[in-house]
Design an enzyme around this catalytic site. Structure first.
Site: not given
Length: 906
Positions: A502, A595
Site C-alpha cells: 500500500e 488482504e
C-alpha cells in the site's frame, strides 16, 4: 568489506597460517547470554550519536484511517550531516550495492568512542542482565491515554544500550570474525573495543558486520550496541531491542560468503531433478588462494536432520579466489526419484540439505549447510498457483511479527503454535506483514509445509508515519532488499517476493512506477525464479504501477471498497469490485487478494441487534460498542474499507481465476486497534492475541477444510437477561444443510444457498437449556454441535498445550485457564481475577486474556479472565530439568493446577 585496510592488515598472514591452524573451520556461537542492558544515553551524548537528522514531529500521526493516503517526505533541518553517524554506517551496506561506483567510503575516525558507555572499561554491573532475544518494551506499562494506540500503547522509542564481553581466544588469530544480527529495532550502531564497527538502520532486516579489524584475540573484547528506535515510526507495535538472535561467526579467511549459496531446481520430474548449487567464496586474506569446492546433498527427516548417505555429490576443483576478493562456482547435481517439497496437507514438505566444503592444500577450510526443497511453481492467470503440477488455492492469512504477550522477542515454539493453530483451521499460506521475519519463522514454514509471501517494505519514499522507513529508503532500499533476498531465497516455502505494501507511490503515476521498476529489477537480479508483487489498495488496472510487477496483489479491491451508500461523497477510497478489470488488463498475470476482510470481532462478545446483512461496517448499534470498546462476535462486521468473510467468499467464488486470499489477519496483533484506538491491540484476527480462536475460525475452517466433518454454533447460550427475547443463532459447518434444536424442539432445517456460507436462525427466542445442531452433507448426517446454558461459576480448570518441554530456557508451554460451572462448562462471561503461580525450575513469563482493552502488563501474574478464559505462558530454566506445577486461584472459586515436565536434551 574487501577494500577495508584494517582487515587487510589483520589478515596479512592469514593464508600462511592455514596449514598450521586446522581449527580455523567455521563456528557459529549463539550470543544469547551475558548481556547488560540500559535505557537512555549518558548526559549530553545523544546529539553525537544520531544516525542522521530527523524531521521535527509537531503532531502525532496516530489514529489516522488505516488506508489514509501516504504523504510526501519532510526534510530534516538542523545540524549539518557531518555531525551524524550515517557516513560511518553506510559502508555496512556495500556488499549489497550492485554498482561499485555507488558504494560508500568510510571516513577516518571512530565517532562515539569517547562516550562512556562505549569505552571498554566502563562499569556496567549496575545495568540489567538480559538474555536474547529481548524485547525491552513488552513489559510495559501501557500508555493508557494520549497517542500511540497505533503502536500498541507500549513505549518502544528512545536510545538503549547493550554491552557484552566477547570470548575471542588467542587461537582465533588469523580467523575472520563476524557479528550476525538477525534483527535489532532499530538504527543499530556497533562498537568493538571502543572502535566503531558499523550498523544497520532497518529494524526488521538481518545483517552482518566484520569484527576482525577491531578484535583482540587472546585479550579482553567488549561489544557495545546502541539502538535508537524513533517514535512515530510504525503503524503497529514494532517491538524494541535485540529482539532476534545475535551470533558470533568465526571462519577461516577463505570461506563461503555470507548468504553465499544459492540452490535452484531448474528441471524436476518424478524420475529425476537437476539441482544447481551456486557458491560464492570470500578470501579475506592478503594472498590469492585456490580451493576445491565439494557439495553433497542429503535428505532431511521431518525434524530437519540429515538421513542416510548422500544422494548426490559434485566437485569443483581449483577455484581461484583473489586476495581480498571473491570467487564463484556452480555445481550441477542430479537426484534420482526426488522427494518433493509441497504445501500441506495436499503434499509433503520434504527437504534436502546441500553440504558445501572448501578444501585447500592443508585440508578442510570451511563447511556450510544449505537446507532446500525440490519443487516446481507455475503461476497461471486463469487457474492460479500450481505447485509440482498440482493446483493449490491460496488459503492464507497475514501475520504481523509480534507474538502477543511475548512481544517481538522471537520464540520458535510461540511461532510454531501460531502456525499449527492456523493449519488446523485450513490455512496453507502466510503473507508476512509487512517486513522480513525472523529466519527461524521461515524454517518453520519450510518444515510445516506453508507457502509464504515474503515482504520487505511498508513504505517507499512517501511516508505513512512521520519517522518510518521513508527516511532511509533512498540510501537503503537496495541493500535492504538484496539482503532479504539473499538470506531467504533458499526457502522452498517462499513463492513470491512482495516489494511493498500500500505504498504512497500508487498515487504518483509514472514516478511511482519507476520506483517499483527499480525494486523489481533488483529482485530479478537476485532471484529470477520467483515473481515479484506489491500489494495495492488504490492503484487501478489502468495506472502505471501494476504493470511493473509479475503478480497482481489487491488489498480489498477485489470485493470493492466503501460501496455502501453512506460513503457516497466522502473523500475516502471508494472502489467498485476490481477483479474483472485487472484480469482483462493483465490476462497473463496471476491475481491474488493479498488482504481480504479486515473483519472485526471480540472473542465471546455478542451484541444486539444482529444485522440481517451479509457484511456491515462497525458502529454503535451496528456490531460495535464504543464505550466497552468491543465488537460483536457474530462475525458480520468489518473496517469501513473491508468486508465480512462471507462477502469475501462470495467475491472469490464469482471470480475463480483469483489464486486465493490472505485474510487480514490470522492473529490479533499489538497496535493498530481499529476501530477503537483507545485499546492496545487489533480486532481483526481470526484468533485473539492469547491464541484463542474467535467464532470466525470455524467459518474459515468450514470453507478451507470441506472434507472435515465439523459444525460450530454461536452465540453462547447463557443469557438470563434475554429471557423471551429474539437471540439469533448462526452455524458454521462444512456440511450443506443443518437442523437446529432448542431443548429437543426442532427450530427448522436450513440449506446453504448460492453465495451463502453460514446457516442463520435469526428468529430464535431465548430460553435456557441446550442448542443442538445436526449438520448434513449430501443428505447424510455429517457433524453435530451443541451449546448449553452454563450455571454459576464454581471452579477453575487448567490445560497445558504440551505436558513436556525442553529445559533449555526457551521452550514454552501455553496453559489455558477456563472458569467453569459445576458440570465443567465454560462460564462464557466470567471475568474473575485470576492469580497464577508456579513451583519448580521454571517461570510464568507472561499472561494474557485476549481482550484488546486489557492494560494489565503482560508479565503480571494477576489478570482478569475475558469471556471465561485466560492464558499463562510457562518456560523451563536452562539446564535444570524437573516438574513444574502451575496453579490458578480466584476468590470464591475452586483452585486448579497442572503439571509440566521439563527435560534436558529434548
Amino acid at each position: 568489506m574487501h577494500g577495508n585496510p584494517w582487515r587487510r592488515a589483520a589478515a596479512g598472514l592469514a593464508l600462511a597460517l592455514v596449514a598450521a591452524l586446522p581449527a580455523l573451520a567455521r563456528e557459529r556461537i549463539d550470543l544469547a547470554t551475558g548481556w547488560r542492558f540500559h535505557r537512555g544515553d549518558p548526559a549530553g551524548a545523544s546529539a553525537r550519536l544520531m544516525y542522521d537528522q530527523r524531521p521535527e514531529v509537531t503532531a502525532s500521526a496516530d489514529g489516522k484511517v488505516a488506508d489514509a493516503r501516504p504523504d510526501e517526505a519532510v526534510k530534516a533541518t538542523g545540524a549539518a550531516s557531518g555531525l551524524v553517524l550515517k557516513p560511518w554506517v553506510l559502508p555496512s551496506a556495500n556488499a549489497f550495492i550492485g554498482d561499485p561506483a555507488r558504494r560508500h567510503r568510510r571516513p577516518d575516525g571512530h565517532p562515539g568512542s569517547d562516550v562512556a558507555f562505549v569505552q571498554p572499561g566502563f562499569d556496567d554491573r549496575g545495568w540489567q542482565a538480559v538474555t536474547l532475544p529481548h524485547d525491552w518494551a513488552i513489559a510495559g506499562p501501557f500508555l493508557q491515554t494520549g497517542p500511540y494506540g497505533g503502536m500498541g500503547r507500549l513505549q518502544t522509542w528512545g536510545p538503549v544500550w547493550y554491552r557484552r564481553a566477547l570470548d575471542i581466544p588467542a587461537s582465533d588469530q588469523g580467523r575472520s570474525l563476524f557479528l550476525d544480527v538477525d534483527g535489532a529495532m532499530a538504527y543499530a550502531t556497533v562498537w568493538l573495543n571502543g572502535k566503531l564497527v558499523g550498523g544497520w538502520p532497518y529494524g526488521y532486516n538481518s545483517f552482518r558486520l566484520d569484527l576482525t579489524p577491531w578484535a583482540r584475540p587472546g585479550g579482553a573484547n567488549q561489544l557495545v550496541i546502541r539502538l535508537d528506535n524513533p517514535p512515530e515510526s510504525a503503524r503497529w507495535y514494532p517491538g524494541a531491542g535485540l529482539y532476534r538472535k545475535v551470533w558470533l561467526t568465526k571462519t577461516a579467511p577463505v570461506h563461503v560468503a555470507h548468504w553465499g549459496t544459492t540452490v535452484t531446481t531448474p528441471e524436476v520430474s518424478a524420475e529425476q531433478a537437476t539441482v544447481q548449487v551456486r557458491v560464492r567464496v570470500d578470501n579475506d586474506g592478503a594472498a590469492a588462494a585456490a580451493v576445491d569446492v565439494l557439495t553433497e546433498v542429503f535428505a532431511l527427516d521431518a525434524d530437519g536432520r540429515p538421513t542416510g548417505d548422500a544422494v548426490a555429490a559434485a566437485r569443483n576443483p581449483g577455484l581461484g579466489v583473489p586476495a581480498a576478493g571473491q570467487g564463484e562456482v556452480t555445481a550441477s547435481l542430479r537426484i534420482a526419484r526426488p522427494r518433493l517439497w509441497g504445501p500441506a496437507p495436499q503434499q509433503l514438505p520434504q527437504r534436502y540439505v546441500a553440504v558445501t566444503r572448501l578444501v585447500g592444500a592443508a585440508g578442510e577450510l570451511d563447511r556450510h549447510e544449505t537446507p532446500f526443497g525440490i519443487r516446481t511453481l507455475r503461476f497461471d492467470a486463469d487457474t492460479g498457483l500450481h505447485v509440482n503440477g498440482q493446483p493449490v488455492k491460496l488459503q492464507g492469512v497475514n501475520l504481523h511479527h509480534d507474538l502477543g504477550a511475548l512481544g517481538a522477542a522471537f520464540n520458535v515454539r510461540a511461532a510454531e503454535r501460531q502456525l499449527q493453530i492456523l493449519q488446523a483451521m485450513g490455512a496453507n499460506a502466510i503473507r508476512l506483514a509487512h517486513n522480513p521475519p525472523a529466519p527461524e519463522f521461515l524454517d518453520l514454514c519450510d518444515r510445516l509445509g506453508l507457502l509464504v509471501v515474503d515482504e520487505i517494505f511498508d513504505s517507499w519514499e512517501r511516508k505513512k508515519t512521520p519517522l518510518d522507513f521513508h527516511l532511509i529508503f533512498p540510501d537503503w532500499h537496495e541493500p535492504d532488499l538484496r539482503a532479504m533476498l539473499r538470506r531467504d531465497r533458499n526457502h522452498p516455502s517462499i513463492v513470491m517476493w512482495s516489494i511493498g505494501n500500500e505504498v504512497g507511490e500508487q498515487y504518483t503515476g509514472e514516478a511511482g512506477a519507476a520506483v517499483a521498476r527499480r525494486l523489481h529489477q533488483i529482485a530479478r537480479e537476485e532471484d529470477p525464479t520467483r515473481p515479484t508483487t506489491t500489494a495495492m489498495n488504490f492503484a487501478k488496472s489502468d495506472m502505471p504501477l501494476p504493470a511493473e510487477v509479475d503478480v497482481i496483489s489487491l488489498n480489498y479491491q477485489g470485493e470493492g471498497i466503501r460501496q455502501d451508500p453512506e460513503f457516497i461523497g466522502t473523500d475516502r477510497i471508494r472502489t467498485p469490485p476490481q477483479y474483472p478489470h485487472f484480469h482483462a488488463k493483465f490476462p497473463g498475470k496471476l491475481i491474488v487478494s493479498s488482504e481480504t476482510a479486515s473483519a472485526f470481532s471480540s472473542r465471546g462478545v455478542y451484541l444486539f441487534p444482529v444485522t440481517p446483512a451479509q457484511s456491515s461496517i462497525t458502529r454503535d448499534g451496528r456490531g460495535g460498542d464504543s464505550q466497552a470498546l468491543q465488537v460483536s462476535g457474530y462475525e458480520l462486521h468489518a473496517v469501513d474499507f473491508g468486508a465480512s468473510a462471507d462477502k469475501v467468499f462470495k467475491a472469490l467464488d464469482a471470480h475463480p481465476f483469483v489464486a486465493g486470499e490472505f485474510v487480514w489477519t490470522g492473529f490479533d496483533y499489538l497496535g493498530e486497534p481499529t476501530p477503537y484506538y483507545a485499546a492496545r491491540s487489533s480486532y481483526s484476527g481470526i484468533v485473539d492475541l492469547a491464541g484463542f480462536p474467535k467464532d470466525r475460525y470455524w467459518l474459515y475452517q468450514s470453507r478451507w477444510r470441506p472434507e472435515l466433518p465439523m459444525a460450530h454454533l454461536l452465540p453462547h447460550w447463557t443469557w438470563p437477561e434475554r429471557m423471551g427475547q429474539v437471540t439469533p443463532v448462526h452455524a458454521f459447518t462444512s456440511g450443506d444443510e443443518a437442523e437446529l434444536f432448542l431443548n429437543g424442539r426442532s427450530l427448522g432445517k436450513r440449506k446453504k444457498g448460492a453465495g451463502e456460507y453460514r446457516l442463520r436462525w435469526d428468529d430464535v427466542v431465548y430460553e435456557p437449556g441446550t442448542l443442538t445442531l445436526q449438520a448434513y452433507k449430501g443428505g447424510q448426517p455429517w457433524a453435530t454441535a451443541s451449546v448449553a446454558t452454563a450455571g454459576a461459576a464454581t471452579r477453575l480448570a487448567l490445560q497445558a498445550d504440551r505436558g513436556t518441554i525442553a529445559a533449555d530456557g526457551s521452550d514454552l508451554s501455553f496453559v489455558t485457564l477456563r472458569i467453569t460451572d459445576a458440570q465443567g462448562r465454560t462460564v462464557p462471561r466470567a471475568d474473575a481475577r485470576i492469580r497464577f503461580s508456579i513451583d519448580g525450575p521454571g517461570d510464568i513469563v507472561a499472561t494474557d486474556n485476549g481482550d484488546a482493552t486489557s492494560f494489565e502488563a503482560f508479565p503480571s501474574l494477576s489478570r482478569r479472565a475475558f469471556s471465561g478464559q485466560a492464558l499463562a505462558i510457562v518456560r523451563g530454566r536452562a539446564g535444570v530439568a524437573g516438574k513444574l506445577t502451575v496453579r490458578a486461584q480466584a476468590d470464591g472459586l475452586t483452585a486448579a493446577e497442572v503439571t509440566v515436565d521439563t527435560q534436558q536434551g529434548r
